[in-house]
Design an enzyme around this catalytic site. Structure first.
Site, mmCIF file in Angstrom:
data_model
loop_
_atom_site.group_PDB
_atom_site.id
_atom_site.type_symbol
_atom_site.label_atom_id
_atom_site.label_comp_id
_atom_site.label_asym_id
_atom_site.label_seq_id
_atom_site.Cartn_x
_atom_site.Cartn_y
_atom_site.Cartn_z
ATOM 1 N N HIS A 108 -15.952 47.811 27.694
ATOM 2 C CA HIS A 108 -15.876 46.379 27.382
ATOM 3 C C HIS A 108 -15.330 45.590 28.566
ATOM 4 C CE1 HIS A 108 -11.615 47.023 25.655
ATOM 5 N NE2 HIS A 108 -11.442 46.091 26.559
ATOM 6 N N ASP A 166 -9.477 35.939 27.864
ATOM 7 C CA ASP A 166 -9.364 36.191 26.423
ATOM 8 C C ASP A 166 -7.936 36.030 25.905
ATOM 9 O OD1 ASP A 166 -8.408 38.405 27.779
ATOM 10 O OD2 ASP A 166 -9.910 39.792 27.024
HETATM 11 C C1 GLP Z 1 -7.990 44.641 27.341
HETATM 12 C C2 GLP Z 1 -8.454 43.343 28.002
HETATM 13 C C3 GLP Z 1 -9.480 43.613 29.075
HETATM 14 C C4 GLP Z 1 -9.011 44.723 29.985
HETATM 15 C C5 GLP Z 1 -8.829 45.990 29.199
HETATM 16 C C6 GLP Z 1 -8.380 47.172 30.045
HETATM 17 O O1 GLP Z 1 -8.816 45.060 26.330
HETATM 18 N N1 GLP Z 1 -8.994 42.414 27.052
HETATM 19 O O2 GLP Z 1 -9.711 42.412 29.796
HETATM 20 O O3 GLP Z 1 -9.935 44.925 31.019
HETATM 21 O O4 GLP Z 1 -7.828 45.735 28.227
HETATM 22 O O5 GLP Z 1 -7.000 47.189 30.171
HETATM 23 P P1 GLP Z 1 -6.200 48.049 31.230
HETATM 24 O O6 GLP Z 1 -6.397 47.355 32.539
HETATM 25 O O7 GLP Z 1 -4.765 47.965 30.761
HETATM 26 O O8 GLP Z 1 -6.756 49.406 31.186
#
Ligand code: GLP
Length: 243
Positions: free
Chosen positions: A135, A66
Protein backbone atom coordinates in the site's frame (compact mmCIF):
# COMPACT_ATOMS: atom_id res chain seq x y z
CA UNK A 1 10.07 5.55 -15.12
CA UNK A 2 12.00 4.41 -12.09
CA UNK A 3 15.40 5.50 -10.96
CA UNK A 4 16.40 2.93 -8.34
CA UNK A 5 19.10 3.66 -5.77
CA UNK A 6 20.19 0.73 -3.60
CA UNK A 7 22.24 1.57 -0.53
CA UNK A 8 23.79 -0.37 2.32
CA UNK A 9 21.68 0.70 5.28
CA UNK A 10 19.06 3.06 6.69
CA UNK A 11 21.50 5.88 7.38
CA UNK A 12 22.66 5.90 3.75
CA UNK A 13 19.06 5.65 2.57
CA UNK A 14 18.12 8.74 4.57
CA UNK A 15 21.08 10.67 3.16
CA UNK A 16 20.38 9.59 -0.45
CA UNK A 17 16.71 10.57 -0.04
CA UNK A 18 17.78 13.97 1.31
CA UNK A 19 19.99 14.51 -1.76
CA UNK A 20 16.85 14.12 -3.91
CA UNK A 21 14.63 16.19 -1.62
CA UNK A 22 17.01 19.09 -1.20
CA UNK A 23 16.38 20.35 -4.75
CA UNK A 24 12.79 21.01 -3.68
CA UNK A 25 13.55 22.84 -0.43
CA UNK A 26 13.05 26.21 -2.08
CA UNK A 27 10.49 29.03 -1.80
CA UNK A 28 7.19 28.22 -3.52
CA UNK A 29 7.77 24.47 -3.73
CA UNK A 30 4.98 22.08 -2.75
CA UNK A 31 6.03 18.94 -0.90
CA UNK A 32 3.83 15.88 -0.46
CA UNK A 33 4.87 14.25 2.81
CA UNK A 34 4.47 10.83 4.39
CA UNK A 35 4.35 9.27 7.82
CA UNK A 36 5.63 5.90 9.04
CA UNK A 37 9.10 5.03 10.28
CA UNK A 38 10.71 4.97 6.80
CA UNK A 39 10.94 8.77 6.24
CA UNK A 40 12.06 9.66 9.79
CA UNK A 41 15.78 9.62 8.90
CA UNK A 42 15.13 11.87 5.90
CA UNK A 43 13.24 14.29 8.16
CA UNK A 44 16.24 14.30 10.54
CA UNK A 45 18.49 15.29 7.61
CA UNK A 46 16.04 18.04 6.64
CA UNK A 47 16.08 19.42 10.19
CA UNK A 48 19.89 19.28 10.32
CA UNK A 49 20.08 21.13 6.99
CA UNK A 50 17.64 23.77 8.28
CA UNK A 51 19.79 24.34 11.36
CA UNK A 52 23.22 24.16 9.72
CA UNK A 53 22.55 25.68 6.28
CA UNK A 54 19.58 27.87 7.28
CA UNK A 55 17.40 26.35 4.56
CA UNK A 56 14.06 28.07 5.10
CA UNK A 57 10.60 26.47 4.98
CA UNK A 58 8.77 29.82 5.30
CA UNK A 59 7.51 29.71 1.71
CA UNK A 60 7.18 25.93 1.37
CA UNK A 61 3.75 24.31 1.27
CA UNK A 62 3.11 20.73 2.37
CA UNK A 63 0.34 18.18 1.84
CA UNK A 64 0.42 14.98 3.85
CA UNK A 65 -0.82 11.71 2.45
CA UNK A 66 -3.19 10.52 5.12
CA UNK A 67 -4.69 10.59 8.61
CA UNK A 68 -6.54 8.10 10.80
CA UNK A 69 -10.30 8.55 11.07
CA UNK A 70 -11.51 9.46 14.54
CA UNK A 71 -8.27 10.72 16.07
CA UNK A 72 -8.20 14.36 17.19
CA UNK A 73 -5.17 16.36 16.02
CA UNK A 74 -3.58 16.26 19.47
CA UNK A 75 -3.85 12.44 19.82
CA UNK A 76 -0.40 11.01 20.41
CA UNK A 77 -0.66 8.73 17.35
CA UNK A 78 -2.38 11.13 14.95
CA UNK A 79 -0.35 11.83 11.84
CA UNK A 80 -0.80 15.54 12.67
CA UNK A 81 1.18 14.94 15.90
CA UNK A 82 3.70 12.69 14.12
CA UNK A 83 4.51 15.31 11.49
CA UNK A 84 4.86 18.09 14.03
CA UNK A 85 7.13 16.00 16.25
CA UNK A 86 9.26 14.60 13.43
CA UNK A 87 9.59 17.70 11.24
CA UNK A 88 7.33 20.74 11.47
CA UNK A 89 8.18 21.80 15.05
CA UNK A 90 11.88 21.89 14.13
CA UNK A 91 11.76 24.04 10.98
CA UNK A 92 10.29 27.48 10.20
CA UNK A 93 7.27 26.30 8.20
CA UNK A 94 4.09 28.36 8.64
CA UNK A 95 1.21 26.42 10.19
CA UNK A 96 -1.15 27.76 7.48
CA UNK A 97 1.05 26.16 4.80
CA UNK A 98 0.69 22.69 6.34
CA UNK A 99 -2.11 20.48 5.01
CA UNK A 100 -3.01 17.15 6.59
CA UNK A 101 -6.33 15.40 5.86
CA UNK A 102 -8.76 15.64 8.76
CA UNK A 103 -10.20 12.41 10.09
CA UNK A 104 -12.96 14.22 11.98
CA UNK A 105 -16.23 15.92 10.98
CA UNK A 106 -17.75 15.67 7.50
CA UNK A 107 -15.22 13.28 5.99
CA UNK A 108 -16.55 13.37 2.45
CA UNK A 109 -16.51 17.17 2.36
CA UNK A 110 -12.99 17.16 3.86
CA UNK A 111 -11.71 14.78 1.17
CA UNK A 112 -13.25 16.86 -1.62
CA UNK A 113 -11.77 20.07 -0.23
CA UNK A 114 -8.36 18.37 0.09
CA UNK A 115 -8.31 17.38 -3.58
CA UNK A 116 -9.41 20.89 -4.57
CA UNK A 117 -6.56 22.41 -2.54
CA UNK A 118 -4.04 20.08 -4.24
CA UNK A 119 -5.51 20.92 -7.64
CA UNK A 120 -4.76 24.60 -7.00
CA UNK A 121 -1.31 23.85 -5.63
CA UNK A 122 0.16 20.87 -7.53
CA UNK A 123 2.68 18.78 -5.61
CA UNK A 124 6.27 19.12 -6.88
CA UNK A 125 7.58 16.05 -5.09
CA UNK A 126 5.57 13.39 -3.27
CA UNK A 127 7.41 11.38 -0.64
CA UNK A 128 6.13 7.84 -0.08
CA UNK A 129 6.82 4.87 2.14
CA UNK A 130 5.34 1.49 1.25
CA UNK A 131 3.32 -0.90 3.37
CA UNK A 132 4.37 -4.55 3.57
CA UNK A 133 1.31 -5.39 1.42
CA UNK A 134 2.28 -2.79 -1.19
CA UNK A 135 0.00 0.00 0.00
CA UNK A 136 0.96 3.64 -0.47
CA UNK A 137 -0.66 6.30 1.68
CA UNK A 138 -3.50 4.13 2.97
CA UNK A 139 -4.46 2.82 -0.47
CA UNK A 140 -4.85 -0.82 0.40
CA UNK A 141 -4.76 -3.70 -2.13
CA UNK A 142 -7.92 -3.60 -4.25
CA UNK A 143 -8.25 0.21 -4.20
CA UNK A 144 -9.28 1.46 -7.66
CA UNK A 145 -6.46 3.41 -9.33
CA UNK A 146 -8.96 6.16 -10.22
CA UNK A 147 -9.80 7.37 -6.71
CA UNK A 148 -8.96 10.81 -5.34
CA UNK A 149 -8.76 11.54 -1.62
CA UNK A 150 -11.19 9.22 0.14
CA UNK A 151 -12.05 7.34 3.33
CA UNK A 152 -10.86 3.75 3.41
CA UNK A 153 -11.06 0.68 5.64
CA UNK A 154 -7.66 -0.50 6.86
CA UNK A 155 -6.65 -4.10 6.19
CA UNK A 156 -6.01 -6.28 9.23
CA UNK A 157 -2.36 -6.68 8.15
CA UNK A 158 -1.90 -2.88 8.17
CA UNK A 159 -3.61 -2.56 11.57
CA UNK A 160 -1.25 -5.27 12.86
CA UNK A 161 1.82 -3.51 11.38
CA UNK A 162 0.79 -0.29 13.11
CA UNK A 163 -0.32 -1.84 16.42
CA UNK A 164 3.17 -1.33 17.82
CA UNK A 165 2.35 2.37 18.20
CA UNK A 166 -1.10 1.98 19.78
CA UNK A 167 -0.53 -1.02 22.09
CA UNK A 168 1.56 0.96 24.62
CA UNK A 169 -1.33 3.45 24.88
CA UNK A 170 -3.73 0.59 25.58
CA UNK A 171 -5.68 1.63 22.48
CA UNK A 172 -6.87 -0.06 19.30
CA UNK A 173 -5.55 0.95 15.89
CA UNK A 174 -8.32 2.89 14.11
CA UNK A 175 -10.30 0.92 11.53
CA UNK A 176 -10.41 3.65 8.90
CA UNK A 177 -8.27 6.40 7.43
CA UNK A 178 -8.62 9.35 5.13
CA UNK A 179 -6.01 9.11 2.37
CA UNK A 180 -4.94 10.78 -0.85
CA UNK A 181 -6.04 8.37 -3.57
CA UNK A 182 -3.76 6.81 -6.16
CA UNK A 183 -5.07 9.29 -8.76
CA UNK A 184 -4.08 12.14 -6.39
CA UNK A 185 -0.61 10.67 -5.82
CA UNK A 186 -0.04 10.12 -9.55
CA UNK A 187 -0.63 13.85 -10.20
CA UNK A 188 2.57 14.75 -8.32
CA UNK A 189 5.28 15.93 -10.72
CA UNK A 190 7.94 13.78 -9.04
CA UNK A 191 7.81 10.91 -6.59
CA UNK A 192 10.39 9.78 -4.04
CA UNK A 193 9.73 6.41 -2.39
CA UNK A 194 11.83 5.08 0.48
CA UNK A 195 11.76 1.52 1.82
CA UNK A 196 14.02 -0.41 4.14
CA UNK A 197 14.12 -3.82 5.77
CA UNK A 198 13.39 -7.31 4.55
CA UNK A 199 9.68 -7.10 5.41
CA UNK A 200 9.42 -4.65 2.49
CA UNK A 201 11.29 -6.84 -0.05
CA UNK A 202 8.15 -8.50 -1.46
CA UNK A 203 6.28 -5.20 -1.86
CA UNK A 204 9.35 -3.58 -3.49
CA UNK A 205 9.69 -6.50 -5.92
CA UNK A 206 5.99 -6.25 -6.87
CA UNK A 207 6.20 -2.49 -7.29
CA UNK A 208 9.28 -2.57 -9.57
CA UNK A 209 9.02 -5.90 -11.36
CA UNK A 210 5.47 -7.21 -10.95
CA UNK A 211 2.51 -6.49 -13.17
CA UNK A 212 0.63 -3.23 -12.72
CA UNK A 213 -2.33 -4.35 -10.67
CA UNK A 214 -4.72 -2.99 -8.06
CA UNK A 215 -3.66 -6.00 -5.95
CA UNK A 216 -0.38 -4.18 -5.32
CA UNK A 217 -1.22 -0.46 -5.22
CA UNK A 218 2.41 0.76 -5.51
CA UNK A 219 2.71 -0.97 -8.90
CA UNK A 220 0.78 1.99 -10.39
CA UNK A 221 4.03 3.94 -10.05
CA UNK A 222 5.31 2.02 -13.11
CA UNK A 223 3.03 4.40 -15.06
CA UNK A 224 4.51 7.57 -13.53
CA UNK A 225 7.16 9.44 -15.56
CA UNK A 226 9.48 10.38 -12.70
CA UNK A 227 9.90 8.13 -9.67
CA UNK A 228 13.06 7.78 -7.58
CA UNK A 229 13.11 4.72 -5.34
CA UNK A 230 15.69 4.59 -2.54
CA UNK A 231 15.97 1.21 -0.80
CA UNK A 232 18.43 -0.56 1.42
CA UNK A 233 20.03 -3.93 0.59
CA UNK A 234 17.53 -5.83 2.77
CA UNK A 235 14.56 -4.44 0.83
CA UNK A 236 16.25 -5.25 -2.49
CA UNK A 237 16.91 -8.96 -1.98
CA UNK A 238 14.08 -10.26 -4.22
CA UNK A 239 14.87 -8.01 -7.20
CA UNK A 240 15.92 -9.83 -10.36
CA UNK A 241 16.83 -6.97 -12.68
CA UNK A 242 20.07 -5.00 -12.42
CA UNK A 243 19.70 -1.38 -11.25
C1 GLP B 1 1.40 3.52 7.13
C2 GLP B 1 1.33 4.81 6.31
C3 GLP B 1 2.10 4.68 5.02
C4 GLP B 1 3.47 4.10 5.27
C5 GLP B 1 3.34 2.73 5.87
C6 GLP B 1 4.68 2.06 6.15
O1 GLP B 1 0.46 2.59 6.76
N1 GLP B 1 -0.02 5.19 6.02
O2 GLP B 1 2.18 5.95 4.40
O3 GLP B 1 4.20 4.04 4.08
O4 GLP B 1 2.66 2.88 7.11
O5 GLP B 1 5.17 2.43 7.39
P1 GLP B 1 6.66 2.21 7.87
O6 GLP B 1 7.47 3.24 7.15
O7 GLP B 1 6.61 2.48 9.36
O8 GLP B 1 7.02 0.83 7.54
Amino acid sequence: MFKVIIVENYEELSKAAFEVMKDYLKPGKVLGLATGSSPVGLYKNMIKDHIQNKTSYKDIITFNLDEYVGLPKDHKESYYTFMHEQLFNHVDIKEENIHIPSGLGDLEANCKAYDEAIEKCPVDIQLLGIGSNGHIGFNEPGTPFTLGTHVTDLKESTRKDNARFFDPLGEEVPYQACTMGLATIMKAKNILLVANGENKAKAVKGMLEGEVSEDLPASILQNHPNVTVVIDKAASTLLEKKY
